[in-house]
Structure formats: C-alpha cells, structure tokens
Design a protein around this motif. Structure first.
Motif, mmCIF file in Angstrom:
data_model
loop_
_atom_site.group_PDB
_atom_site.id
_atom_site.type_symbol
_atom_site.label_atom_id
_atom_site.label_comp_id
_atom_site.label_asym_id
_atom_site.label_seq_id
_atom_site.Cartn_x
_atom_site.Cartn_y
_atom_site.Cartn_z
ATOM 1 N N TYR A 158 23.308 42.892 56.024
ATOM 2 C CA TYR A 158 24.252 43.180 57.099
ATOM 3 C C TYR A 158 23.893 42.332 58.322
ATOM 4 C CZ TYR A 158 25.767 47.204 54.310
ATOM 5 O OH TYR A 158 26.255 48.016 53.314
ATOM 6 N N SER A 159 24.756 42.379 59.324
ATOM 7 C CA SER A 159 24.598 41.497 60.486
ATOM 8 C C SER A 159 23.530 42.036 61.430
ATOM 9 C CB SER A 159 25.932 41.358 61.222
ATOM 10 O OG SER A 159 25.868 40.352 62.201
ATOM 11 N N VAL A 160 22.277 41.909 61.006
ATOM 12 C CA VAL A 160 21.155 42.493 61.737
ATOM 13 C C VAL A 160 20.246 41.392 62.276
ATOM 14 C CG1 VAL A 160 21.227 44.556 60.297
ATOM 15 C CG2 VAL A 160 19.714 42.682 59.654
ATOM 16 N N PRO A 161 19.444 41.694 63.294
ATOM 17 C CA PRO A 161 18.519 40.689 63.826
ATOM 18 C C PRO A 161 17.618 40.120 62.726
ATOM 19 C CG PRO A 161 18.615 42.596 65.281
ATOM 20 C CD PRO A 161 19.378 42.970 64.037
ATOM 21 N N PRO A 162 17.221 38.862 62.826
ATOM 22 C CA PRO A 162 16.459 38.214 61.746
ATOM 23 C C PRO A 162 15.116 38.865 61.460
ATOM 24 C CG PRO A 162 16.505 36.848 63.732
ATOM 25 C CD PRO A 162 17.494 37.944 63.938
ATOM 26 N N GLU A 163 14.553 39.576 62.451
ATOM 27 C CA GLU A 163 13.257 40.221 62.208
ATOM 28 C C GLU A 163 13.401 41.568 61.496
ATOM 29 O OE1 GLU A 163 14.552 41.558 66.361
ATOM 30 O OE2 GLU A 163 14.646 39.729 65.120
ATOM 31 N N ILE A 164 14.615 42.038 61.311
ATOM 32 C CA ILE A 164 14.848 43.309 60.616
ATOM 33 C C ILE A 164 15.019 43.046 59.131
ATOM 34 C CG2 ILE A 164 16.305 45.354 60.456
ATOM 35 C CD1 ILE A 164 14.795 45.015 63.119
ATOM 36 N N GLU A 165 14.195 43.661 58.311
ATOM 37 C CA GLU A 165 14.304 43.503 56.862
ATOM 38 C C GLU A 165 15.286 44.527 56.302
ATOM 39 O OE1 GLU A 165 10.536 43.457 54.932
ATOM 40 O OE2 GLU A 165 9.734 41.851 56.195
#
Length: 290
Positions: A158-165
């Motif tokens: 999903y469209s989540v920050p790159p540091e979020i797995e």
C-alpha cells in the motif's frame, strides 16, 4: 552496513525507469512515493473502515497488468500463490522488498533483480491447500505451527512510507472462527474485520481525527460519507471484539518484539478480501529508533 541493509535503505540515484511486475524499492521511491504518513496510516486502520487503505493508483494499474499475465499462466491469482509464491513454513526469499526482520549478520536474503525474477510456470494447473492432519487446530492462534503459515512481504504494498514494512501472514487455518467470535458481534466482524496495534508508546490515533487525514486520500475520491463502519459498541461488545482478535494480536507481538517494533495489523472483512478462502493478516511494521 551490509549490502542488503544498504539496499533496504537506498534512495534512487539518477533516473530509475519503471519496470513491469512487482516493484523494487528504488521504483517505489522514484515512481510511487508514499501518500500516507505513519500517523495517517494508523488513523486509517483505527477508523473502523479498512477499505481506506489503498495502493498507489499507478501502481495498481501496474498490478492489474501483471495480474493478466499471472491469470493466463497460472489460471488464477490463488493458483499463483499456491504453486509459487507461498512456501509454507519456509522463509520468504522471493521478495524484492526484503524485511529487515529477517536479516542477520551471516544470514542475509538474496536480493533478486527484476530481470532475474522469473516465474516457474505450472501451466495453470491448480493445486489445493496441502492436506491437513487430523490434529490440525480449528483456527489460527499465536502458537500455530509454522508449517501452516507463510510469512511474506507484500509484493504490491500500500502507499506507505518506505521505512514501513508491509508484511502478509498467510495461514491455512482460518482467522475468523465461531469459537473466537461471539454471535452477538459476528455481523460487525463480517463488515469491519479486525485490527490492533502493538509496541506503541501512546494510544493509536482516535477515529475522531480521521477528517484531518482524509486529504491524503484525495486521489481515490474518499469522503467521510463513503465510509462503511459500525458505531462504537458497548463496553461488553468492545471487549468481545478485542477477544476475537487476541490470538492475532499475540502472534504479532511475539514476532515483532515490542521493544524494537511498532505495528498496526488488520484482517480484512470478507467484503474486502482480495483472495477469498485463503486467510491472511496484514502487518505494517515500523522499526523503533534506538
């Protein structure tokens, strides 16, 4: 810094041309930048409508094009998952977006390029779930044996920050079960699903803050009147809902140490399940800074 760690934390240098198939981390950064912050993501999970969680619209088009080829080769997405992507009880070594949770000093996942990521065709031959032994538990618990589980990174996050797995926990045993879900809340679970948070030092964002986060969903035309969610129930009902998700919650707490990770997890209700009949849990994990 190890090679794999460098890959996980890299930013695109120069032009990164968009490819086809599952995206690399560099492609996500270059072409599908996050629309949600971590705080907004937690707000969407806690809003009561899990349908708010979205994939970048251009990435969704890329997924749709990829799915046409997968359906032609395997017969269906379920066949693709069963015959190739899900490897029950084994570590995920196919992801182009490997998890830092799996990286040890001497045990690093193979980083596969898009040109090397080939699908082994099974010519559309379906394969059922592996036969389950007679002593198989009736539903998913925090102690479910690994042979019934496949934990993979979401190839199409999903469209989540790159540091979020964005991790998917697939399970051969059901997550929703009558022994866990009291009849009085069954219709609510069918509509809303289940969700929770681990490792947080402050309470998750209140659903009342949702209106301030909705601008992040402008690309999808989401407005407050389009939400599908239940009213907050009585104290007894809310406790029953909590109990219905307790096994998943305990599993997430065990895998993602609360000393090191903050997570938001959820299980889609049937109306939102992309692969009906094959249970899976979404886990968004943010590593804490020490």
């Amino acid at each position: 810094m190890t090679v794999s760690a460098a890959v996980l934390n890299s930013t695109p240098g120069g032009d990164v041309p968009p490819g086809t198939g599952p995206p690399t981390r560099e492609e996500l950064l270059a072409h599908y930048p996050a629309k949600f912050t971590w705080s907004q993501l937690k707000t969407f999970v806690n809003s009561g409508d899990l349908g708010l969680l979205k994939r970048d619209r251009m990435l969704q088009k890329r997924y749709d094009a990829w799915a046409v080829g997968i359906n032609a080769e395997y017969g269906s997405i379920i066949n693709y998952l069963m015959n190739y992507r899900l490897q029950w009880g084994k570590r995920d070594n196919l992801s182009l977006l490997p998890s830092t949770l799996d990286i040890g000093e001497t045990d690093e996942p193979e980083v596969i390029s898009t040109t090397d990521h080939k699908i082994n065709s099974c010519h559309g031959i379906p394969r059922d779930l592996p036969a389950l032994p007679d002593d198989t538990p009736p539903y998913f618990t925090a102690n479910t044996q690994s042979k019934f589980i496949s934990i993979i990174q979401n190839d199409w996050p999903y469209s989540v920050p790159p540091e979020i797995e964005h991790t998917l926990v697939w399970t051969q045993v059901p997550v929703f079960h009558e022994d866990l879900i009291d009849e009085s809340i069954s219709s609510r679970i069918v509509q809303d699903g289940l969700w929770g948070f681990t490792g947080n030092t402050t309470p998750p964002p209140s659903p009342s803050t949702l209106p301030t986060c909705l601008p992040a969903l402008a690309d999808w035309g989401i407005t407050i009147d389009k939400l599908v969610r239940s009213e907050k129930g009585s104290v007894t009902e809310e406790e029953l809902v909590r109990r219905a998700g307790q096994e998943v919650h305990n599993f997430v707490r065990r895998r993602w140490s609360e000393d090191e990770w903050e997570t938001a997890w959820f299980v889609n209700p049937p109306r939102l399940q992309s692969v009906p009949g094959l249970a899976h849990i979404h886990v968004f994990a943010s590593r804490k800074h020490t």
